[in-house]
Structure formats: C-alpha cells, structure tokens
Design an enzyme around this catalytic site. Structure first.
Site, PDB file in Angstrom:
ATOM      1  N   THR A 176      -1.539   4.815  -1.446  1.00  0.00           N
ATOM      2  CA  THR A 176      -2.392   3.633  -1.653  1.00  0.00           C
ATOM      3  C   THR A 176      -3.626   3.648  -0.764  1.00  0.00           C
ATOM      4  O   THR A 176      -4.593   2.928  -1.026  1.00  0.00           O
ATOM      5  CB  THR A 176      -1.609   2.330  -1.377  1.00  0.00           C
ATOM      6  OG1 THR A 176      -1.130   2.345  -0.034  1.00  0.00           O
ATOM      7  CG2 THR A 176      -0.426   2.183  -2.331  1.00  0.00           C
ATOM      8  N   GLY A 205       2.914   7.509  -4.643  1.00  0.00           N
ATOM      9  CA  GLY A 205       2.782   6.169  -4.066  1.00  0.00           C
ATOM     10  C   GLY A 205       1.686   6.047  -3.032  1.00  0.00           C
ATOM     11  O   GLY A 205       1.705   5.145  -2.196  1.00  0.00           O
ATOM     12  N   CYS A 238     -10.486   4.855   8.445  1.00  0.00           N
ATOM     13  CA  CYS A 238     -11.666   5.165   9.273  1.00  0.00           C
ATOM     14  C   CYS A 238     -12.069   3.917  10.049  1.00  0.00           C
ATOM     15  O   CYS A 238     -12.432   3.996  11.230  1.00  0.00           O
ATOM     16  CB  CYS A 238     -12.832   5.653   8.413  1.00  0.00           C
ATOM     17  SG  CYS A 238     -12.693   7.382   7.892  1.00  0.00           S
ATOM     18  N   HIS A 273       3.492   9.285   7.536  1.00  0.00           N
ATOM     19  CA  HIS A 273       4.389   8.211   7.944  1.00  0.00           C
ATOM     20  C   HIS A 273       5.462   8.811   8.845  1.00  0.00           C
ATOM     21  O   HIS A 273       6.128   9.778   8.453  1.00  0.00           O
ATOM     22  CB  HIS A 273       5.106   7.599   6.737  1.00  0.00           C
ATOM     23  CG  HIS A 273       4.196   6.975   5.722  1.00  0.00           C
ATOM     24  ND1 HIS A 273       4.046   5.612   5.613  1.00  0.00           N
ATOM     25  CD2 HIS A 273       3.414   7.516   4.751  1.00  0.00           C
ATOM     26  CE1 HIS A 273       3.205   5.336   4.615  1.00  0.00           C
ATOM     27  NE2 HIS A 273       2.811   6.475   4.076  1.00  0.00           N
ATOM     28  N   HIS A 299     -12.139  12.242   8.330  1.00  0.00           N
ATOM     29  CA  HIS A 299     -11.704  11.725   7.033  1.00  0.00           C
ATOM     30  C   HIS A 299     -11.479  12.844   6.021  1.00  0.00           C
ATOM     31  O   HIS A 299     -12.362  13.649   5.769  1.00  0.00           O
ATOM     32  CB  HIS A 299     -12.752  10.751   6.469  1.00  0.00           C
ATOM     33  CG  HIS A 299     -12.383  10.242   5.106  1.00  0.00           C
ATOM     34  ND1 HIS A 299     -11.651   9.091   4.924  1.00  0.00           N
ATOM     35  CD2 HIS A 299     -12.603  10.754   3.868  1.00  0.00           C
ATOM     36  CE1 HIS A 299     -11.443   8.907   3.631  1.00  0.00           C
ATOM     37  NE2 HIS A 299     -12.019   9.905   2.971  1.00  0.00           N
ATOM     38  N   HIS A 317      -2.676  10.552   5.732  1.00  0.00           N
ATOM     39  CA  HIS A 317      -1.839   9.972   6.788  1.00  0.00           C
ATOM     40  C   HIS A 317      -0.399  10.429   6.629  1.00  0.00           C
ATOM     41  O   HIS A 317       0.038  10.778   5.533  1.00  0.00           O
ATOM     42  CB  HIS A 317      -1.923   8.440   6.781  1.00  0.00           C
ATOM     43  CG  HIS A 317      -1.599   7.817   5.460  1.00  0.00           C
ATOM     44  ND1 HIS A 317      -2.511   7.778   4.426  1.00  0.00           N
ATOM     45  CD2 HIS A 317      -0.479   7.233   4.996  1.00  0.00           C
ATOM     46  CE1 HIS A 317      -1.958   7.182   3.386  1.00  0.00           C
ATOM     47  NE2 HIS A 317      -0.710   6.849   3.696  1.00  0.00           N
ATOM     48  N   ASN A 350       2.334  10.835   1.320  1.00  0.00           N
ATOM     49  CA  ASN A 350       2.305  10.539  -0.108  1.00  0.00           C
ATOM     50  C   ASN A 350       1.019  11.065  -0.721  1.00  0.00           C
ATOM     51  O   ASN A 350      -0.045  11.014  -0.094  1.00  0.00           O
ATOM     52  CB  ASN A 350       2.413   9.029  -0.336  1.00  0.00           C
ATOM     53  CG  ASN A 350       3.751   8.478   0.121  1.00  0.00           C
ATOM     54  OD1 ASN A 350       4.780   9.146  -0.005  1.00  0.00           O
ATOM     55  ND2 ASN A 350       3.757   7.274   0.667  1.00  0.00           N
ATOM     56  N   HIS A 352      -7.031   8.049   2.966  1.00  0.00           N
ATOM     57  CA  HIS A 352      -7.346   8.790   4.180  1.00  0.00           C
ATOM     58  C   HIS A 352      -6.012   9.425   4.564  1.00  0.00           C
ATOM     59  O   HIS A 352      -5.036   8.694   4.800  1.00  0.00           O
ATOM     60  CB  HIS A 352      -7.853   7.848   5.285  1.00  0.00           C
ATOM     61  CG  HIS A 352      -8.222   8.529   6.573  1.00  0.00           C
ATOM     62  ND1 HIS A 352      -9.457   8.360   7.191  1.00  0.00           N
ATOM     63  CD2 HIS A 352      -7.527   9.365   7.376  1.00  0.00           C
ATOM     64  CE1 HIS A 352      -9.487   9.072   8.313  1.00  0.00           C
ATOM     65  NE2 HIS A 352      -8.316   9.684   8.451  1.00  0.00           N
ATOM     66  N   CYS A 370     -13.543   3.312   4.094  1.00  0.00           N
ATOM     67  CA  CYS A 370     -12.150   3.748   4.251  1.00  0.00           C
ATOM     68  C   CYS A 370     -11.446   2.872   5.296  1.00  0.00           C
ATOM     69  O   CYS A 370     -11.894   2.762   6.438  1.00  0.00           O
ATOM     70  CB  CYS A 370     -12.131   5.209   4.661  1.00  0.00           C
ATOM     71  SG  CYS A 370     -10.498   5.768   5.137  1.00  0.00           S
TER      72      CYS A 370
END
Ligand code: AMP
Ligand code: ZN
Length: 114
Positions: free
Chosen positions: A95, A93, A7, A102, A46, A100, A87, A98, A4
């Site tokens: 990609t 979208g 990670c 924004h 994770h 996250h 996302n 893991h 990952c």
C-alpha cells in the site's frame, strides 16, 4: 520523492516513532501494528519496491539487513525470534510505494507453516 509518505517520514515532515537510524536506513513503528513488535525498515533513498531497489543498488539490501541485525540484537528480539516481510504489488498487499521491510515479533507468529 515529493509525494511519498515514507520519504516524508524520513525527512521528519510526518511524525513517526523512530526506533533506529544510521547513515542509510531508518526504522519506525508501524501505525497499525499486526504483532506486538511491528517495525518498518526503509532505506533513505526512494525506490518503489524491492525489485527496483535490487535493480538500481543491491547494496541497499545489505544496508537494510545490517540495520535489522543491529536492531534485533539490541532489542533482544534475536532471543525469541522474528519475521521479515516485504510486500510487492496488489496481490502482495503493498500500500506504500517506498520499499520497506516489516519486522514482526514479540509474540508467536501464525502462518508460513508456524
Ligand atoms: P504495505 O502494506 O506492505 O505497503 O505496508 C505499509 C505499512 O505502512 C502498513 O503496515 C501500514 O500500517 C503502515 N503505515 C501507513 N501509514 C503509516 C504511518 N504514517 N506511520 C507508520 N506506519 C504507517
Ligand atoms: Zn519514498
């Protein structure tokens, strides 16, 4: 998780510009910023997406949003405003798998009724 990207960033195996860290969460600058301020917040544990995170340990959401609160207050983004986005899957979208969040700001953002 071995393969990952985030990670590896967390463990320092891949470089990143870290702007925040606490016991549970790290935040670093997005490599391809979509706004003047574009920071990614991740929990150190994770999970592959927000639904898996909520299903396995929903307290991690508070960990992440408390980190966002501290960072946006310290960096004064609270004075001008910001947006938080996560996302999910191909239509969303996503990609990197893991979980996250924004954090976008530093300018007037378009979309979502703005
Ligand atoms: P998402 O498309 O929501 O999965 O977001 C993944 C984000 O990770 C994108 O905004 C990418 O620009 C960003 N990204 C990809 N590789 C790196 C990296 N090595 N360091 C920082 N951000 C990255
Ligand atoms: Zn991971």
């Amino acid at each position: 998780m071995e393969d990952c990207l985030f990670c590896k960033i967390h463990k320092g195996e891949i470089p990143s510009t870290r702007v925040y860290e606490d016991e549970n969460v790290i935040a670093f600058r997005d490599l391809y910023p979509q706004a003047k301020e574009h920071i990614l917040f991740i929990h150190k544990r994770h999970t592959k997406n927000v639904n898996e995170l909520v299903a396995t340990d929903p307290s991690e959401l508070s960990d992440v949003f408390l980190a966002i609160k501290k960072y946006t207050e310290d960096s004064k983004l609270t004075e001008t405003g910001f947006r938080v986005v996560t996302n999910f899957g191909p239509d969303g979208g996503q990609t990197v798998f893991h979980t996250h969040f924004h954090l976008l700001g530093g300018q007037k953002l378009k979309g979502f009724g703005a």
